[in-house]
Motif scaffolding. Sequence first.
Motif, mmCIF file in Angstrom:
data_model
loop_
_atom_site.group_PDB
_atom_site.id
_atom_site.type_symbol
_atom_site.label_atom_id
_atom_site.label_comp_id
_atom_site.label_asym_id
_atom_site.label_seq_id
_atom_site.Cartn_x
_atom_site.Cartn_y
_atom_site.Cartn_z
ATOM 1 N N VAL A 19 73.019 39.410 40.143
ATOM 2 C CA VAL A 19 74.390 39.934 40.216
ATOM 3 C C VAL A 19 75.299 39.010 39.402
ATOM 4 N N PRO A 20 76.322 39.586 38.741
ATOM 5 C CA PRO A 20 77.276 38.738 38.026
ATOM 6 C C PRO A 20 78.174 37.990 39.002
ATOM 7 N N ALA A 21 78.479 36.742 38.664
ATOM 8 C CA ALA A 21 79.399 35.922 39.461
ATOM 9 C C ALA A 21 80.593 35.557 38.577
ATOM 10 N N ILE A 22 81.765 36.015 38.994
ATOM 11 C CA ILE A 22 83.011 35.655 38.326
ATOM 12 C C ILE A 22 83.451 34.313 38.899
ATOM 13 N N LEU A 32 87.383 31.208 34.701
ATOM 14 C CA LEU A 32 86.719 30.157 33.936
ATOM 15 C C LEU A 32 85.521 30.680 33.144
ATOM 16 N N MET A 33 84.709 31.518 33.770
ATOM 17 C CA MET A 33 83.454 31.948 33.147
ATOM 18 C C MET A 33 82.819 33.050 33.981
ATOM 19 N N LEU A 34 81.774 33.633 33.447
ATOM 20 C CA LEU A 34 80.923 34.538 34.214
ATOM 21 C C LEU A 34 79.497 34.029 34.125
ATOM 22 N N ALA A 35 78.829 34.005 35.273
ATOM 23 C CA ALA A 35 77.432 33.565 35.294
ATOM 24 C C ALA A 35 76.640 34.550 36.158
ATOM 25 N N TRP A 36 75.362 34.265 36.377
ATOM 26 C CA TRP A 36 74.486 35.201 37.083
ATOM 27 C C TRP A 36 73.788 34.510 38.236
ATOM 28 N N MET A 37 73.589 35.246 39.321
ATOM 29 C CA MET A 37 72.938 34.698 40.511
ATOM 30 C C MET A 37 71.850 35.639 41.005
ATOM 31 N N ASP A 38 70.755 35.043 41.474
ATOM 32 C CA ASP A 38 69.831 35.785 42.316
ATOM 33 C C ASP A 38 70.086 35.340 43.767
ATOM 34 N N ASP A 39 69.288 35.834 44.697
ATOM 35 C CA ASP A 39 69.502 35.506 46.113
ATOM 36 C C ASP A 39 69.489 33.998 46.350
ATOM 37 N N GLU A 40 68.541 33.319 45.718
ATOM 38 C CA GLU A 40 68.387 31.883 45.940
ATOM 39 C C GLU A 40 69.586 31.104 45.383
ATOM 40 N N ALA A 41 70.078 31.502 44.221
ATOM 41 C CA ALA A 41 71.251 30.822 43.642
ATOM 42 C C ALA A 41 72.464 31.008 44.550
ATOM 43 N N HIS A 43 72.354 31.586 47.792
ATOM 44 C CA HIS A 43 72.053 30.775 48.975
ATOM 45 C C HIS A 43 72.417 29.307 48.736
ATOM 46 N N ARG A 44 71.987 28.769 47.598
ATOM 47 C CA ARG A 44 72.268 27.352 47.308
ATOM 48 C C ARG A 44 73.763 27.113 47.126
ATOM 49 N N THR A 45 74.448 28.072 46.503
ATOM 50 C CA THR A 45 75.900 27.950 46.293
ATOM 51 C C THR A 45 76.620 27.902 47.640
ATOM 52 N N LEU A 46 76.185 28.762 48.576
ATOM 53 C CA LEU A 46 76.842 28.843 49.886
ATOM 54 C C LEU A 46 76.539 27.623 50.750
ATOM 55 N N THR A 47 75.370 27.035 50.580
ATOM 56 C CA THR A 47 74.955 25.981 51.501
ATOM 57 C C THR A 47 75.143 24.568 50.952
ATOM 58 N N THR A 48 75.250 24.424 49.630
ATOM 59 C CA THR A 48 75.390 23.073 49.066
ATOM 60 C C THR A 48 76.822 22.756 48.646
ATOM 61 N N GLY A 49 77.652 23.805 48.473
ATOM 62 C CA GLY A 49 79.019 23.579 48.011
ATOM 63 C C GLY A 49 79.120 23.290 46.523
ATOM 64 N N ARG A 50 78.014 23.400 45.818
ATOM 65 C CA ARG A 50 77.967 23.222 44.364
ATOM 66 C C ARG A 50 77.530 24.534 43.727
ATOM 67 N N ALA A 51 78.318 25.017 42.762
ATOM 68 C CA ALA A 51 78.023 26.305 42.134
ATOM 69 C C ALA A 51 76.677 26.245 41.429
ATOM 70 N N THR A 52 75.798 27.170 41.789
ATOM 71 C CA THR A 52 74.435 27.208 41.273
ATOM 72 C C THR A 52 74.134 28.614 40.772
ATOM 73 N N TYR A 53 73.624 28.701 39.543
ATOM 74 C CA TYR A 53 73.390 29.993 38.904
ATOM 75 C C TYR A 53 71.934 30.115 38.479
ATOM 76 N N TRP A 54 71.599 31.341 38.040
ATOM 77 C CA TRP A 54 70.319 31.569 37.377
ATOM 78 C C TRP A 54 70.609 31.679 35.888
ATOM 79 N N ASP A 84 77.903 44.358 44.493
ATOM 80 C CA ASP A 84 77.175 44.077 43.252
ATOM 81 C C ASP A 84 77.836 43.030 42.358
ATOM 82 N N THR A 85 78.868 42.360 42.868
ATOM 83 C CA THR A 85 79.539 41.287 42.120
ATOM 84 C C THR A 85 80.016 40.218 43.101
ATOM 85 N N VAL A 86 79.893 38.958 42.680
ATOM 86 C CA VAL A 86 80.346 37.830 43.482
ATOM 87 C C VAL A 86 81.583 37.228 42.824
#
Lengths: 112, 112
Positions: A19-22, A32-41, A43-54, A84-86
């Motif tokens: 899914v695209p992440a704005i 700032l940018m657009l990046a892409w996430m799968d479920d794991e990215a 999950h890591r973004t929500l739990t680590t507090g650091r933006a994580t993409y695929w 379908d968008t974060v």
Amino acid sequence: MSLDPDIAARLKRGPDGLVPAIVQQYDSGEVLMLAWMDDEALHRTLTTGRATYWSRSRQEYWVKGNTSGHVQHVKAVALDCDGDTVLLKVDQVGAACHTGDRTCFDADALLP
Amino acid sequence: MSLDPDIAARLKRGPDGLVPAIVQQYDSGEVLMLAWMDDEALHRTLTTGRATYWSRSRQEYWVKGNTSGHVQHVKAVALDCDGDTVLLKVDQVGAACHTGDRTCFDADALLP
């Protein structure tokens, strides 16, 4: 550890599982940018507090700022009405763009 | 009439020929929604001043607000550093979201 099943059930992924992440600066509102996430990215973004993409080009997880130092501290995350968008609100350290620009949209205005 | 060849040459489309368009309220900075554009939708957006997308679900062009009245007057358009995402700054009349919410990201906060 994996993405909360309630969130995973609401997520509508593209054919590539992403899914695209704005990404928006939380206080100024700059996009700032657009990046892409799968479920794991997500999950890591929500739990680590650091933006994580695929990374689609490198086909690997990408913790923004790990090499550049231009970290994104996560302030808020929301899913859109279709699931379908974060939207990520972050505090961006330094430049968001690999070119050194503050945002990825600074260099190529089509209008005005 | 078709998209300016200089712009078309910079555009990096997905496998479906589309690029994501982030739509932002030009003065408040709110991120309103994400939609999709092909070359023709971008051309119409740049030349008519009315935000025009490609509807993936209906497989047709979609002038935002034509049925709802919730028009988007285009103020600025920019391409990102990779040429694969468009940022649209608009003046949104009424609600951006089909649910009646101001933005498509109002209803489903994942964090905090």
